[in-house]
Scaffold this motif. Structure first.
Motif, PDB file in Angstrom:
ATOM      1  N   GLY A  94       0.789  -1.230   0.000  1.00 63.70           N
ATOM      2  CA  GLY A  94       0.000   0.000   0.000  1.00 63.70           C
ATOM      3  C   GLY A  94       0.816   1.270   0.000  1.00 63.70           C
ATOM      4  N   THR A  95       2.130   1.161  -0.199  1.00 64.82           N
ATOM      5  CA  THR A  95       2.987   2.345  -0.210  1.00 64.82           C
ATOM      6  C   THR A  95       3.796   2.432  -1.498  1.00 64.82           C
ATOM      7  OG1 THR A  95       4.956   1.313   0.775  1.00 64.82           O
ATOM      8  CG2 THR A  95       3.302   2.203   2.305  1.00 64.82           C
ATOM      9  N   ALA A  96       4.265   3.637  -1.759  1.00 66.30           N
ATOM     10  CA  ALA A  96       5.310   3.878  -2.748  1.00 66.30           C
ATOM     11  C   ALA A  96       6.484   4.443  -1.955  1.00 66.30           C
ATOM     12  CB  ALA A  96       4.849   4.861  -3.812  1.00 66.30           C
ATOM     13  N   ARG A  97       7.673   4.097  -2.362  1.00 65.52           N
ATOM     14  CA  ARG A  97       8.855   4.588  -1.664  1.00 65.52           C
ATOM     15  C   ARG A  97       9.805   5.269  -2.635  1.00 65.52           C
ATOM     16  NH1 ARG A  97      10.277   1.855   3.678  1.00 65.52           N
ATOM     17  NH2 ARG A  97       8.342   0.839   4.267  1.00 65.52           N
ATOM     18  N   LEU A  98      10.441   6.310  -2.139  1.00 70.50           N
ATOM     19  CA  LEU A  98      11.447   7.048  -2.892  1.00 70.50           C
ATOM     20  C   LEU A  98      12.821   6.651  -2.372  1.00 70.50           C
ATOM     21  CD1 LEU A  98       9.651  10.479  -2.618  1.00 70.50           C
ATOM     22  CD2 LEU A  98       9.678   8.985  -4.614  1.00 70.50           C
ATOM     23  N   TRP A  99      13.751   6.394  -3.291  1.00 65.99           N
ATOM     24  CA  TRP A  99      15.079   5.897  -2.942  1.00 65.99           C
ATOM     25  C   TRP A  99      16.161   6.749  -3.597  1.00 65.99           C
ATOM     26  CZ3 TRP A  99      14.873   1.537   0.162  1.00 65.99           C
ATOM     27  CH2 TRP A  99      13.662   0.834   0.171  1.00 65.99           C
ATOM     28  N   THR A 109       8.476   7.816   2.128  1.00 65.98           N
ATOM     29  CA  THR A 109       7.429   6.812   1.946  1.00 65.98           C
ATOM     30  C   THR A 109       6.112   7.532   1.706  1.00 65.98           C
ATOM     31  OG1 THR A 109       8.583   5.265   3.408  1.00 65.98           O
ATOM     32  CG2 THR A 109       6.258   4.831   2.984  1.00 65.98           C
ATOM     33  N   LEU A 110       5.414   7.161   0.633  1.00 63.94           N
ATOM     34  CA  LEU A 110       4.146   7.765   0.261  1.00 63.94           C
ATOM     35  C   LEU A 110       3.027   6.824   0.700  1.00 63.94           C
ATOM     36  CD1 LEU A 110       5.208   8.856  -3.330  1.00 63.94           C
ATOM     37  CD2 LEU A 110       5.450  10.128  -1.193  1.00 63.94           C
ATOM     38  N   ARG A 111       2.229   7.287   1.665  1.00 60.07           N
ATOM     39  CA  ARG A 111       1.137   6.486   2.222  1.00 60.07           C
ATOM     40  C   ARG A 111      -0.189   7.184   1.957  1.00 60.07           C
ATOM     41  NH1 ARG A 111       5.244   6.121   6.151  1.00 60.07           N
ATOM     42  NH2 ARG A 111       5.788   3.970   6.679  1.00 60.07           N
ATOM     43  N   GLY A 112      -1.261   6.426   1.894  1.00 64.10           N
ATOM     44  CA  GLY A 112      -2.572   7.029   1.743  1.00 64.10           C
ATOM     45  C   GLY A 112      -3.528   6.203   0.911  1.00 64.10           C
TER      46      GLY A 112
END
Length: 126
Positions: A94-99, A109-112
């Motif tokens: 359920g997340t996207a992450r930036l690295w 971390t993009l949550r929502g």
């Protein structure tokens, strides 16, 4: 011209678009690879893997990849920023992450979302 493919067999393959010959195999241990993309400069390949990671490979030499780890479930997609300095991953957790490619660390971390995140991409600067 080169094409990259991703497979449930745990490999990403680089192919000649002109003759269809396999040029390189990037073999993951045992986890399916859901997506594979070239870096903006064409020198690296980024894969999204069932083992909850994304991997950054040298497109020419293969070898041991840099691993981006931290998702709680499978990573379905991984893409580069337009400048090639960052990666964004999308996961069943359920997340996207930036690295950061330079450090290999998660920088955000993009949550929502209420369910799995299937894909995430950077916008291009205008």
């Amino acid at each position: 011209k080169t094409v990259v493919t991703a497979s449930k067999d745990g490999s990403a393959k680089l192919w000649s678009a002109e003759c269809g010959q396999c040029l390189q195999t990037l073999q993951h241990d045992d986890a399916s690879i859901y997506s594979a993309v070239f870096s903006p400069d064409g020198l690296s390949v980024l894969t999204a893997c069932a083992d909850r990671s994304a991997k950054l490979w040298n497109a020419e030499l293969g070898g041991e990849p840099l691993s981006f780890e931290g998702h709680g479930q499978r990573v379905l997609s991984a893409t580069f920023s337009p400048d090639g300095g960052s990666v964004v991953t999308a996961s069943l957790d359920g997340t996207a992450r930036l690295w950061s490619i330079a450090s290999g660390l998660c920088v955000g971390t993009l949550r929502g979302h209420q369910s799995s995140v299937l894909t995430a991409v950077f916008g291009f600067a205008v």
